[in-house]
Design a protein around this motif. Structure first.
Motif, short mmCIF file in Angstrom:
data_model
loop_
_atom_site.label_atom_id
_atom_site.label_comp_id
_atom_site.label_asym_id
_atom_site.label_seq_id
_atom_site.Cartn_x
_atom_site.Cartn_y
_atom_site.Cartn_z
N ARG A 21 29.25 8.69 55.19
CA ARG A 21 28.87 10.10 55.12
C ARG A 21 27.73 10.21 54.12
N GLY A 22 26.52 10.40 54.61
CA GLY A 22 25.36 10.43 53.73
C GLY A 22 25.14 9.09 53.06
N GLN A 23 25.42 9.02 51.76
CA GLN A 23 25.30 7.78 51.00
C GLN A 23 26.66 7.28 50.52
N GLU A 24 27.72 7.75 51.16
CA GLU A 24 29.08 7.37 50.75
C GLU A 24 29.75 6.55 51.86
N LEU A 25 30.24 5.37 51.50
CA LEU A 25 30.93 4.50 52.45
C LEU A 25 32.40 4.91 52.51
N LEU A 26 32.85 5.28 53.72
CA LEU A 26 34.23 5.74 53.90
C LEU A 26 35.12 4.68 54.52
N GLY A 27 34.57 3.87 55.40
CA GLY A 27 35.36 2.83 56.07
C GLY A 27 34.47 1.68 56.47
N ASN A 28 34.97 0.46 56.30
CA ASN A 28 34.15 -0.72 56.58
C ASN A 28 35.05 -1.84 57.10
N ALA A 29 34.99 -2.09 58.39
CA ALA A 29 35.83 -3.11 59.02
C ALA A 29 34.95 -4.25 59.52
N VAL A 30 35.34 -5.48 59.24
CA VAL A 30 34.56 -6.65 59.64
C VAL A 30 35.49 -7.71 60.19
N ALA A 31 35.16 -8.23 61.37
CA ALA A 31 35.86 -9.38 61.94
C ALA A 31 34.85 -10.50 62.09
N SER A 32 35.17 -11.68 61.57
CA SER A 32 34.25 -12.81 61.63
C SER A 32 34.78 -13.89 62.57
N SER A 33 33.87 -14.49 63.33
CA SER A 33 34.24 -15.63 64.17
C SER A 33 33.79 -16.94 63.54
N LEU A 34 33.56 -16.91 62.22
CA LEU A 34 33.01 -18.08 61.51
C LEU A 34 33.84 -19.33 61.72
N GLU A 35 35.17 -19.20 61.65
CA GLU A 35 36.01 -20.38 61.78
C GLU A 35 35.87 -21.03 63.16
N GLU A 36 35.58 -20.24 64.18
CA GLU A 36 35.41 -20.78 65.52
C GLU A 36 34.12 -21.59 65.65
N HIS A 37 33.13 -21.29 64.78
CA HIS A 37 31.85 -22.00 64.83
C HIS A 37 31.81 -23.19 63.88
N ALA A 38 32.69 -23.19 62.87
CA ALA A 38 32.59 -24.19 61.80
C ALA A 38 32.64 -25.62 62.32
N ARG A 39 33.47 -25.88 63.31
CA ARG A 39 33.59 -27.26 63.79
C ARG A 39 32.34 -27.74 64.51
N PHE A 40 31.47 -26.80 64.88
CA PHE A 40 30.21 -27.18 65.54
C PHE A 40 29.06 -27.28 64.54
N GLY A 41 29.29 -26.86 63.29
CA GLY A 41 28.25 -26.92 62.27
C GLY A 41 27.19 -25.85 62.39
N GLY A 42 27.48 -24.80 63.15
CA GLY A 42 26.53 -23.71 63.34
C GLY A 42 27.07 -22.71 64.34
N VAL A 43 26.39 -21.58 64.46
CA VAL A 43 26.87 -20.51 65.35
C VAL A 43 26.55 -20.84 66.80
N ILE A 44 27.56 -20.75 67.66
CA ILE A 44 27.41 -20.95 69.11
C ILE A 44 27.33 -19.56 69.75
N PRO A 45 26.17 -19.18 70.32
CA PRO A 45 25.99 -17.82 70.81
C PRO A 45 27.07 -17.33 71.78
N GLU A 46 27.49 -18.19 72.71
CA GLU A 46 28.49 -17.76 73.69
C GLU A 46 29.83 -17.44 73.02
N ILE A 47 30.21 -18.24 72.04
CA ILE A 47 31.45 -17.98 71.31
C ILE A 47 31.34 -16.67 70.54
N ALA A 48 30.19 -16.45 69.90
CA ALA A 48 29.98 -15.23 69.13
C ALA A 48 30.08 -14.00 70.03
N SER A 49 29.46 -14.06 71.20
CA SER A 49 29.47 -12.90 72.10
C SER A 49 30.89 -12.57 72.55
#
Length: 357
Positions: free
Chosen positions: A28-56
């Motif tokens: 709201r303006g300059q005030e953060l009211l809610g912030n939700a984040v889901a990461s797929s980092l663990e799914e990419h870690a075994r490949f050593g980088g981000v895999i676009p299809e997995i991310a999508s």
């Protein structure tokens, strides 16, 4: 699309899906009211980088739950919103499509203005949630896994100029590659930062790219980390070929010092030469402890005020998109069309995609 007046502090939902984080936030303006984040980092870690299809695919699965969570945190419903903002570029094509399609559906169903946001400029705009209105002119140093840029910001809504950028590897990308050389997990940045604290940053004289006299004439505000990465690889290979142990902490510290030395040196120079009394550092690598410490030291010596969002706002998140969207709405910027496209290589001077019809 609605044409009702924009409130002085609009309630904006922001969606970020440019890489491997699905971020949804409400501001709201300059005030953060809610912030939700889901990461797929663990799914990419075994490949050593981000895999676009997995991310999508991960964005598809996480989008609705993250929207619900952000609304729950903020204590609002979707019908309360004044506008929708979304990262429309740059980023991974498939990942961007998930976010933009979601935002367009919400804007259409709710009859609310839609703002297609530049991901990189959003890393600058998010600082209003931490330190209030942005001073201008200001220099911004953006450092992440995919981008390293120096920007001159005269107006966050319509006057952002690129001063320089990496001509090869981004700083975060160099961290990941060096971490792989040292057999450290992905992503490499946090692991190198942690080990560097135990090592000697002067142990190995690694090169500082694009800082010689001729390079400073042609690439005054540009960066290059490919040569540094190669120098680290050659040094490590030579040690191993000779049957010697690799002092991992010293290598990490010396490599990191070379990176942050160049980043901070050029950023402070840009401030001095463009009359900027404030330097903002954003992007995932802005969470790096040594980068923050050296930048603060050099800014203090030069009489420059440094602004850095807290670590949770430096990495990719919906809050930065919502924050920039709110600033655009308050400034009366034209919304984006409902056929808003994605742009994987969106130029940094394009702060948002406006409907010119």
């Amino acid at each position: 699309m609605t044409t009702s007046p924009t409130p002085t502090a609009p309630l904006v939902l922001g969606i970020e899906s440019s890489c491997d984080e699905t971020g949804v936030a409400i501001v709201r303006g300059q005030e953060l009211l809610g912030n939700a984040v889901a990461s797929s980092l663990e799914e990419h870690a075994r490949f050593g980088g981000v895999i676009p299809e997995i991310a999508s695919r991960a964005h598809l699965e996480a989008m609705v739950p993250m929207i619900d969570e952000a609304c729950d945190q903020a204590g609002v419903s979707l019908t309360d919103l004044d506008a929708i903002a979304v990262t429309s570029g740059p980023g991974l094509a498939g990942a961007l499509l998930v976010g933009v399609a979601s935002a367009k559906a919400l804007a259409f169903a709710l009859d609310k203005p839609l703002y297609g946001i530049n991901h990189l400029v959003a890393h600058v705009g998010v600082d209003v949630l931490e330190h209030g209105t942005l001073p201008t002119p200001m220099v911004a140093l953006l450092v992440s896994g995919g981008h390293t840029n120096l920007l001159l910001v005269r107006d966050i809504g319509n006057d952002v100029v690129s001063l320089g950028q990496t001509i090869d590897d981004a700083a975060g990308e160099a961290y990941d590659k060096v971490a792989r050389l040292l057999d450290l997990p992905y992503p490499g940045g946090p692991h190198i930062d942690r080990l560097a604290a135990e090592g000697d940053p002067t142990a190995i004289a690694f090169p500082r790219g694009l800082t010689s006299g001729r390079d400073m004439q042609r690439h005054r505000y540009d960066f290059s980390f490919s040569g540094l990465k190669t120098a680290v690889a050659r040094w490590v290979e030579t040690r191993r070929a000779a049957g010697q142990d690799v002092p991992v902490a010293d290598v990490a510290a010396s490599f990191q010092e070379a990176v942050v030395d160049v980043l901070t040196r050029k950023a402070v120079l840009a401030c001095a030469e463009h009359g900027a009394t404030h330097l903002l550092i954003g992007g995932g690598v802005a969470a790096n402890k040594r980068l923050r410490a050296l930048a603060e030291e050099r800014c203090a010596a030069a009489g420059i005020t440094m602004r850095v969002p807290r670590p949770g706002l430096c990495t990719d998140n919906g809050a930065m998109v919502a924050a920039l969207g709110a600033q655009l709405a308050m400034a009366g910027a034209a919304p984006s069309p409902l056929d808003l496209p994605t742009d994987s290589s969106m130029p940094i001077e394009l702060v948002h995609v406006a409907d010119v019809a």
